[in-house]
Design a protein around this motif. Sequence first.
Motif, PDB file in Angstrom:
ATOM      1  N   TYR A 114       0.836  -1.202   0.000  1.00  0.00           N
ATOM      2  CA  TYR A 114       0.000   0.000   0.000  1.00  0.00           C
ATOM      3  C   TYR A 114       0.874   1.257   0.000  1.00  0.00           C
ATOM      4  CZ  TYR A 114      -3.787  -3.190   1.272  1.00  0.00           C
ATOM      5  OH  TYR A 114      -4.700  -4.213   1.279  1.00  0.00           O
ATOM      6  N   LYS A 115       0.418   2.248  -0.745  1.00  0.00           N
ATOM      7  CA  LYS A 115       1.130   3.524  -0.801  1.00  0.00           C
ATOM      8  C   LYS A 115       0.122   4.669  -0.769  1.00  0.00           C
ATOM      9  CE  LYS A 115       4.437   6.261  -3.475  1.00  0.00           C
ATOM     10  NZ  LYS A 115       5.269   6.329  -4.707  1.00  0.00           N
ATOM     11  N   TRP A 116       0.388   5.650   0.118  1.00  0.00           N
ATOM     12  CA  TRP A 116      -0.491   6.810   0.264  1.00  0.00           C
ATOM     13  C   TRP A 116       0.166   8.052  -0.345  1.00  0.00           C
ATOM     14  CZ3 TRP A 116      -5.411   6.709   2.063  1.00  0.00           C
ATOM     15  CH2 TRP A 116      -5.821   5.586   2.785  1.00  0.00           C
ATOM     16  N   SER A 117      -0.656   8.933  -0.900  1.00  0.00           N
ATOM     17  CA  SER A 117      -0.169  10.208  -1.434  1.00  0.00           C
ATOM     18  C   SER A 117      -1.319  11.201  -1.460  1.00  0.00           C
ATOM     19  CB  SER A 117       0.406  10.033  -2.845  1.00  0.00           C
ATOM     20  OG  SER A 117      -0.605   9.599  -3.740  1.00  0.00           O
ATOM     21  N   ARG A 118      -0.970  12.458  -1.704  1.00  0.00           N
ATOM     22  CA  ARG A 118      -1.999  13.495  -1.859  1.00  0.00           C
ATOM     23  C   ARG A 118      -2.261  13.704  -3.345  1.00  0.00           C
ATOM     24  NH1 ARG A 118      -2.080  18.220   2.547  1.00  0.00           N
ATOM     25  NH2 ARG A 118      -3.586  18.919   0.988  1.00  0.00           N
ATOM     26  N   VAL A 119      -3.528  13.863  -3.694  1.00  0.00           N
ATOM     27  CA  VAL A 119      -3.894  14.039  -5.096  1.00  0.00           C
ATOM     28  C   VAL A 119      -3.338  15.350  -5.644  1.00  0.00           C
ATOM     29  CG1 VAL A 119      -5.848  14.303  -6.692  1.00  0.00           C
ATOM     30  CG2 VAL A 119      -5.955  12.612  -4.854  1.00  0.00           C
ATOM     31  N   ASP A 120      -3.232  16.386  -4.785  1.00  0.00           N
ATOM     32  CA  ASP A 120      -2.744  17.691  -5.251  1.00  0.00           C
ATOM     33  C   ASP A 120      -1.229  17.738  -5.402  1.00  0.00           C
ATOM     34  OD1 ASP A 120      -1.899  17.743  -2.627  1.00  0.00           O
ATOM     35  OD2 ASP A 120      -3.303  19.299  -1.986  1.00  0.00           O
ATOM     36  N   GLY A 121      -0.544  16.620  -5.131  1.00  0.00           N
ATOM     37  CA  GLY A 121       0.902  16.568  -5.311  1.00  0.00           C
ATOM     38  C   GLY A 121       1.709  17.047  -4.122  1.00  0.00           C
ATOM     39  N   LYS A 122       1.070  17.607  -3.113  1.00  0.00           N
ATOM     40  CA  LYS A 122       1.792  18.061  -1.929  1.00  0.00           C
ATOM     41  C   LYS A 122       2.267  16.861  -1.113  1.00  0.00           C
ATOM     42  CE  LYS A 122      -0.921  22.324  -1.449  1.00  0.00           C
ATOM     43  NZ  LYS A 122      -1.832  23.095  -0.553  1.00  0.00           N
ATOM     44  N   PRO A 123       3.332  17.028  -0.331  1.00  0.00           N
ATOM     45  CA  PRO A 123       3.785  15.909   0.504  1.00  0.00           C
ATOM     46  C   PRO A 123       2.786  15.617   1.614  1.00  0.00           C
ATOM     47  CG  PRO A 123       5.009  17.907   1.026  1.00  0.00           C
ATOM     48  CD  PRO A 123       4.198  18.220  -0.191  1.00  0.00           C
ATOM     49  N   LEU A 124       2.841  14.394   2.116  1.00  0.00           N
ATOM     50  CA  LEU A 124       1.980  14.044   3.242  1.00  0.00           C
ATOM     51  C   LEU A 124       2.355  14.899   4.449  1.00  0.00           C
ATOM     52  CD1 LEU A 124       1.970  10.137   2.959  1.00  0.00           C
ATOM     53  CD2 LEU A 124       0.146  11.715   2.288  1.00  0.00           C
ATOM     54  N   PRO A 125       1.399  15.208   5.315  1.00  0.00           N
ATOM     55  CA  PRO A 125       1.701  16.037   6.487  1.00  0.00           C
ATOM     56  C   PRO A 125       2.815  15.434   7.332  1.00  0.00           C
ATOM     57  CG  PRO A 125      -0.673  15.777   6.223  1.00  0.00           C
ATOM     58  CD  PRO A 125      -0.033  14.845   5.246  1.00  0.00           C
ATOM     59  N   SER A 126       3.618  16.300   7.935  1.00  0.00           N
ATOM     60  CA  SER A 126       4.725  15.826   8.773  1.00  0.00           C
ATOM     61  C   SER A 126       4.212  15.112  10.015  1.00  0.00           C
ATOM     62  CB  SER A 126       5.602  17.017   9.182  1.00  0.00           C
ATOM     63  OG  SER A 126       4.840  17.982   9.899  1.00  0.00           O
ATOM     64  N   ARG A 127       2.941  15.331  10.355  1.00  0.00           N
ATOM     65  CA  ARG A 127       2.355  14.696  11.541  1.00  0.00           C
ATOM     66  C   ARG A 127       1.669  13.377  11.197  1.00  0.00           C
ATOM     67  NH1 ARG A 127      -1.252  17.622  11.213  1.00  0.00           N
ATOM     68  NH2 ARG A 127      -0.461  19.180   9.773  1.00  0.00           N
ATOM     69  N   SER A 128       1.963  12.833  10.028  1.00  0.00           N
ATOM     70  CA  SER A 128       1.298  11.598   9.593  1.00  0.00           C
ATOM     71  C   SER A 128       2.265  10.419   9.610  1.00  0.00           C
ATOM     72  CB  SER A 128       0.733  11.778   8.180  1.00  0.00           C
ATOM     73  OG  SER A 128       1.784  11.931   7.235  1.00  0.00           O
ATOM     74  N   HIS A 129       1.716   9.231   9.773  1.00  0.00           N
ATOM     75  CA  HIS A 129       2.511   8.007   9.672  1.00  0.00           C
ATOM     76  C   HIS A 129       1.571   6.849   9.336  1.00  0.00           C
ATOM     77  CE1 HIS A 129       1.159   7.966  13.915  1.00  0.00           C
ATOM     78  NE2 HIS A 129       1.123   6.654  13.762  1.00  0.00           N
ATOM     79  N   THR A 130       2.132   5.820   8.734  1.00  0.00           N
ATOM     80  CA  THR A 130       1.330   4.656   8.355  1.00  0.00           C
ATOM     81  C   THR A 130       1.505   3.536   9.378  1.00  0.00           C
ATOM     82  OG1 THR A 130       3.126   3.822   6.960  1.00  0.00           O
ATOM     83  CG2 THR A 130       1.443   5.189   5.897  1.00  0.00           C
ATOM     84  N   SER A 131       0.504   2.670   9.425  1.00  0.00           N
ATOM     85  CA  SER A 131       0.539   1.518  10.330  1.00  0.00           C
ATOM     86  C   SER A 131      -0.276   0.392   9.712  1.00  0.00           C
ATOM     87  CB  SER A 131      -0.008   1.895  11.719  1.00  0.00           C
ATOM     88  OG  SER A 131      -1.361   2.299  11.624  1.00  0.00           O
ATOM     89  N   ASN A 132      -0.327  -0.736  10.411  1.00  0.00           N
ATOM     90  CA  ASN A 132      -1.113  -1.891   9.985  1.00  0.00           C
ATOM     91  C   ASN A 132      -0.758  -2.289   8.549  1.00  0.00           C
ATOM     92  OD1 ASN A 132      -3.286  -3.840   9.669  1.00  0.00           O
ATOM     93  ND2 ASN A 132      -4.262  -2.810  11.415  1.00  0.00           N
ATOM     94  N   TYR A 133       0.556  -2.477   8.336  1.00  0.00           N
ATOM     95  CA  TYR A 133       1.078  -2.926   7.039  1.00  0.00           C
ATOM     96  C   TYR A 133       0.779  -1.929   5.917  1.00  0.00           C
ATOM     97  CZ  TYR A 133       1.284  -7.173   9.817  1.00  0.00           C
ATOM     98  OH  TYR A 133       1.529  -8.077  10.822  1.00  0.00           O
ATOM     99  N   GLY A 134       0.741  -0.637   6.278  1.00  0.00           N
ATOM    100  CA  GLY A 134       0.527   0.414   5.289  1.00  0.00           C
ATOM    101  C   GLY A 134      -0.921   0.681   4.968  1.00  0.00           C
ATOM    102  N   ARG A 135      -1.832  -0.092   5.578  1.00  0.00           N
ATOM    103  CA  ARG A 135      -3.251   0.068   5.249  1.00  0.00           C
ATOM    104  C   ARG A 135      -3.882   1.282   5.927  1.00  0.00           C
ATOM    105  NH1 ARG A 135      -4.011  -6.358   5.899  1.00  0.00           N
ATOM    106  NH2 ARG A 135      -3.470  -5.797   8.040  1.00  0.00           N
ATOM    107  N   VAL A 136      -3.261   1.801   6.973  1.00  0.00           N
ATOM    108  CA  VAL A 136      -3.832   2.915   7.738  1.00  0.00           C
ATOM    109  C   VAL A 136      -2.856   4.087   7.735  1.00  0.00           C
ATOM    110  CG1 VAL A 136      -4.697   3.689   9.972  1.00  0.00           C
ATOM    111  CG2 VAL A 136      -5.129   1.338   9.214  1.00  0.00           C
TER     112      VAL A 136
END
Length: 489
Positions: A114-136
């Motif tokens: 799994y890979k997360w991104s923003r549709v507008d091309g901006k980087p993910l917020p610095s206060r964000s992180h993934t868990s549960n094998y990338g699903r969350v």
Amino acid sequence: MCESLTYSWLYGSSTDRILSQNERKFISLDGTLFFSYVTSEDEDSYACSLSVYSTQSGHYGPFFRLISSTPKLFNSTFPPKLDSSQPQIFPEDPKLGDSIYLECFAYANPIPQYKWSRVDGKPLPSRSHTSNYGRVLKIEKVNYGDAGKYKCVATNSFGAAAGEVHVKLRAPPSILQGLHDRLIPTESNISFECLLSNADSYSSVEWFKDAKPIVPLLLPAEKRKRLRIDHNVLHLKSADETDSGVYQCVVSNDVGSSSSSALLTVKDSSPVFPPNAMPRKVFAALGSTVSIPCIFEASPRFHGKWADAGGSRLPQKGRIRDEEGIMSIEKVLHEDAGLFFCTAHNKLGKSHAQVQLIVVNKPSIKTNYLDEETVNMSCEVELTCENSEECPEALFEWRINDRPAKEYPSLKSKVHEKKSGHKGRHLKQKVDLEVPKSLASGQQIGRFACSSLYGGSSEVITKPQLPSPIALTVEQMEEDGKDKRKSFD
């Protein structure tokens, strides 16, 4: 989703056996149990268990049997396919400052990445992180900059699937411009407005006076005629002293509220010139334009009127004029110097203030070639004051070729002040600037501009011209009596 609720799954018809999540098994925050693909080992009895943190209690449902309808497809491979509910956001209707969870799950074999991104091309917020094998994807303390569409892509060796989720944030209403304290005379009209954004225009607005709700229907008939509330605007007509008090607007929505308050004073008072509100002396450079407002307090308030030393009112037009309480003098002359008076009046009385206008010449620039390598520039202004301490500092500033002098580290400047006359009434302020001729470009050293509180002056400085060589003729008498002439250049 309520943060005090947590879900888990029991299996094997036992309340002691709790299902663990792994790359293939996923429990959503809404309690849904997902399998990326089903194996024969998954055919078992399951029950959903709900824990309530606030009451330290829990419940679980009846066990049911999971039976695969297509056992022949066990362990078969296929590309990712997102569940119809995915991706999704928790809580479903987040507000500003919440921590949110974005979930993404796809059926696939092999297990997808799994890979997360923003549709507008901006980087993910610095206060964000993934868990549960990338699903969350968790974003802590969301702000308006985090709003927008997020994209999840699930990929394995057979293909990819993508989905989007839109993060929309709710927030308490915001008052763009609050109320301000007001002093008004009796019989005047006033309006208080809590300025709201378009997004908050449908929020609930309540008005209070001295901490008590304003309900027009409960007001006396006389006051009900004078007071009107238009949502976020309160109108008051023909105010009297009983209308004085603290007015407050409270704007609310289902997330929270904001408020603003102001003191209204309804009072009549005669004009007063507050201490230090009006300058006793104003220095103006010759040829400049000066404007002096008439500053006073009064209720009801009217424009002040300006007059010259002879008591004649200033006209509304002309080089020297009174523009609704502001005295303006264009192209100041030496003969404009003197006293001017501002008179403020209303039905309760009147008051006066005087201002002395002092006209000074603009600074002059003088040049002195100290030696072949250095030029001394001086900028000076002469003042006459009853007390030299009352003469404002000139605040000289040099510019060379339209650039501040501080950008030229090789330049040296020094400020001088010289007093003369009885009690030092005459004051000369001067600033010297030593300029090395190495600063020159060709024959021109540069354009020097001196600015000050009393105006400015400028001058173009060039290198001094040396005289051209002189041709000399020397006559010499030879022994044979004949003249011979030699020339030396």
